[in-house]
Scaffold this active site. Structure first.
Site, mmCIF file in Angstrom:
data_model
loop_
_atom_site.group_PDB
_atom_site.id
_atom_site.type_symbol
_atom_site.label_atom_id
_atom_site.label_comp_id
_atom_site.label_asym_id
_atom_site.label_seq_id
_atom_site.Cartn_x
_atom_site.Cartn_y
_atom_site.Cartn_z
ATOM 1 N N HIS A 169 -18.628 -76.416 24.123
ATOM 2 C CA HIS A 169 -17.311 -76.912 24.522
ATOM 3 C C HIS A 169 -17.400 -78.070 25.515
ATOM 4 C CE1 HIS A 169 -17.528 -74.917 28.499
ATOM 5 N NE2 HIS A 169 -18.131 -73.941 27.861
ATOM 6 N N ASP A 170 -16.522 -79.045 25.322
ATOM 7 C CA ASP A 170 -16.356 -80.184 26.224
ATOM 8 C C ASP A 170 -17.552 -81.130 26.250
ATOM 9 O OD1 ASP A 170 -13.727 -79.272 27.329
ATOM 10 O OD2 ASP A 170 -14.956 -77.620 28.057
ATOM 11 N N GLY A 173 -22.138 -76.292 28.044
ATOM 12 C CA GLY A 173 -20.829 -76.904 28.156
ATOM 13 C C GLY A 173 -20.828 -78.155 29.011
#
Length: 275
Positions: free
Chosen positions: A122-123, A140
């Site tokens: 994520h991200d 992340g």
């Protein structure tokens, strides 16, 4: 030319499919997915969530794209995954959507080559022409610059930045930011010089490489603080765009410290970002 959808595939109502899209056997495409013109899902591919796949990107079997982030704080918000054009995504790759705390979007650039079993968390913000080799694992909020290569089995700590044209060796455990054009090797990884092979392959001139090598030695082998050495390097070699890119990277504020060569002390390496 309309999309070609295999009879065993499931394409949920609301999905947007561009011209010439091919969805192979046993694939599932969610309602909030957009597939760009000419995108190919070979077979057994899952694309879900608010996910956009760029034109002509090819996704191989058992890849799962757009799943929710592996973050205990995630509240189910409609965050996004955006994958660029002309990428190759090999078998069993996983890419997760962003989190509200990280800006809400995971992004992969154009012409990336993501090999089997690699994980994009994520991200993450991944540039163009990036290669993630088999089983590369990104935590992340990782940022990777254009043309960087991450070797097989390498693990990248959350919030690490990897600069453009950098090379991370196979099985490296990377806890610190890797400068543009740098080469990181080992567990835990240290800076092992410049990615000279990559620079030559990408057509950098002999003069540009020599200037970058001199700046590297002065930046990491000189006396004084990292900040003072950076100022001295700028005064001597600031006309080089490659040197400027390295200095801008070192001076910018990241959550992880700057990776340094093994010869420097652990204490210096730990304080590199704040010198």
């Amino acid at each position: 030319m309309s999309a070609a959808i295999h009879p065993t595939a499931i394409v949920e109502d609301g999905a947007t499919l561009g011209e010439g899209v091919s969805v192979g056997p046993f694939c599932r495409v969610g309602a909030d997915v957009t597939l760009g013109d000419g995108a190919v899902l070979e077979s057994h591919v899952v694309v879900e969530g608010h996910t956009t796949i760029g034109a002509r990107t090819r996704i191989h079997p058992f890849a799962c794209l757009g799943g929710p982030p592996q973050d205990l704080k995630f509240d189910g918000s409609p965050t996004r995954l955006v994958v660029g054009a002309d990428c190759t995504i090999r078998e069993a790759v996983t890419m997760h959507r962003g989190t509200p705390q990280g800006g809400g979007e995971t992004r992969v650039g154009d012409r990336c080559f993501i090999l089997a079993y690699a994980h994009v968390a994520h991200d993450n913000h991944i540039g163009n022409n990036v290669v993630l080799t088999n089983t590369a694992m990104l935590g992340g909020h990782v940022t990777i610059g254009d043309f960087a290569i991450v070797g097989g089995g390498a693990g990248i700590h959350q919030f690490v930045r990897i600069g453009a044209y950098a090379f991370v060796g196979g099985l490296a455990a990377v806890e610190h930011d890797v400068i543009p054009y740098g080469m990181a090797i080992g567990n835990r990884a240290d800076l092992a010089g410049l990615n000279l092979v990559g620079l030559k392959r990408r057509g950098f001139s002999r003069e540009a490489i020599h200037t970058l090598r001199r700046a590297y030695r002065e930046l990491f082998e000189g006396e004084g603080t990292l900040a003072a050495r950076a100022d001295a390097v700028e005064a001597r070699h600031g006309e080089s765009p490659q040197v400027r890119e390295v200095l801008d990277f070192v001076r910018s504020a990241g959550k992880r410290s700057i990776m340094t060569p093994a010869a420097r002390s652990a204490a210096t390496a730990a304080s590199g970002a704040s010198d």
